[in-house]
Motif scaffolding. Structure first.
Motif: not given
Length: 402
Positions: A133-140, A189-195
């Motif tokens: 859900t943080n959109r950058n780590d592996l899914a649970l 939603e894979i562009n949302s949280n890499w900053i």
């Protein structure tokens, strides 16, 4: 950005279709006035085209947790859409997929229930996510239930580990073989949280996507492969374009996640969505078609226990909403889908989720108040009364797809 909802409802396996042991959920009192049943010709003030480009779809998100609520959901989608969307955003059975072992009984039943729910002639969007859900780590981990911590042997793995792509590819293949989707979205939603994340992690993630894309293209040569990106206002998008444009080469269709009302530039402007909201992405994708994989708009006030402005009789309003502003967004959404030749448009919540929210609150499970926004984004209110947006939607549904 339904990630908040997924996190809140993960203990219930939100939208899983599993009805074993489902609790019975009572109705709730709705304070805002309900929209009357309206003929679509009375609420649509623009021209409906002779043919449309986009399939119309709803997600199989039930408004309560009971066998009746799931059946009602499938009935509604069959009556008001060309396609049903199944989202798998609550974990991956990493070890089982890698080894080719059976999934847990819970997951196997979930898959079987969704396959069985397909109506004759109904198209299917299958959306699966490898990220948490943080959109950058592996899914649970999806084991006996969803959203579990990663097993010890997977906890240290990152995107560059060769087993990650192999396991995820195997998982997506098994789901796609079971559900036979018309569109296969394999990350969203894979562009949302890499900053602010290390560049090496981003590059490793792109390599992971390339491996999965190439494997899926080999296995399903005739199924359009989809990647979903978040679209927001200019302030939101400006630092994210660099994490958006590189994704285009790994998909046949670029799909959109957008809930415009959460952005200050929209919420603070009488819910007016800028005219270039979708076009700004269309100008960047080249020849690749676009779609809307998830969206919604408030049909009533979004209230919050601590934030927002206290208004007598309406509670503490964080973002105001009305049936009229929701209807106006649906007009804009479908007109833009036609103008920009979208493949499909999927609306996330078909009916307000008050009953499901009350169930969570009643069981003492932590629920982020921000997730309550989905209690006001349905095209029907909590008691099943249609909002004007549904009449507009149905007017478009009545014309054939070209």
């Amino acid at each position: 950005m339904h990630m908040v909802l997924a996190a809140v409802l993960v203990c219930f396996g939100c939208g899983s279709g599993s009805t074993e042991g489902d609790p019975q959920v009572g109705g709730v009192e709705v304070e805002e006035p309900r929209s009357p049943e309206v003929d679509s010709s009375e609420v649509f003030d623009g021209d409906v085209p002779a043919v449309r480009s986009a399939l119309l779809s709803f997600t199989n998100q039930p408004p309560a947790w009971s066998p009746e609520a799931f059946e009602e959901t499938y009935d509604f989608v069959a009556q008001h859409a060309d396609m049903i969307a199944h989202f798998m955003d609550d974990g991956v059975p990493w070890g089982e997929a890698l080894a080719g072992r059976p999934f847990s009984d819970t997951l196997e039943k979930l898959i079987a229930d969704r396959a069985a729910a397909r109506r004759p002639g109904q198209k299917v969007l299958l959306a699966i996510n490898p990220v948490s859900t943080n959109r950058n780590d592996l899914a649970l981990y999806f084991g006996d239930t969803s959203g579990l911590p990663l097993p010890a042997e997977w906890a240290g793995k990152t995107w560059e580990h060769p087993e990650v792509a192999v396991a995820y590819l195997a998982y997506v293949r098994r789901l796609a073989e079971a559900l036979e989707p018309d569109y296969l979205s394999y990350a969203f939603e894979i562009n949302s949280n890499w900053i602010g994340r290390p560049e090496s992690e981003w590059r490793a993630f792109l390599s992971f996507l390339e491996q999965v894309h190439d494997g899926l293209r080999e296995s399903f040569p005739h199924t359009p492969l989809v990647l979903e990106v978040v679209v927001g206002d200019d302030e939101y998008m400006e630092p994210r374009w660099r994490h958006t444009e590189p994704l285009f080469e790994f998909a046949d269709v670029i799909s959109i996640s957008t809930y415009p009302y959460i952005f200050d530039s929209v919420a603070g402007n009488e819910a007016r969505v800028p005219a270039d909201w979708f076009e700004r992405l269309a100008l960047r994708v080249g020849d690749r078609p676009l779609a809307v994989q998830e969206t919604g708009f408030l049909g009533g006030d979004f209230t919050h226990p601590e934030l927002g402005v206290s208004i007598p009789g309406r509670g503490r309003v964080l973002v105001p909403g009305t049936p009229e502003t929701q209807a106006e967004y649906v007009r804009f959404l479908l007109a833009e889908a036609q103008r920009l030749d979208f493949e499909f448009v999927n609306w996330w919540v078909w009916q307000d989720l008050d009953r499901l929210w009350d169930l969570i609150q009643g069981q003492g499970i932590f629920a982020d108040p921000m997730a309550a926004q989905w209690n006001r984004t349905g095209m029907r209110d909590a008691e099943g009364e249609p909002r004007p947006a549904l009449g507009i939607w149905d007017a478009w549904l009545a014309v054939p797809v070209e």
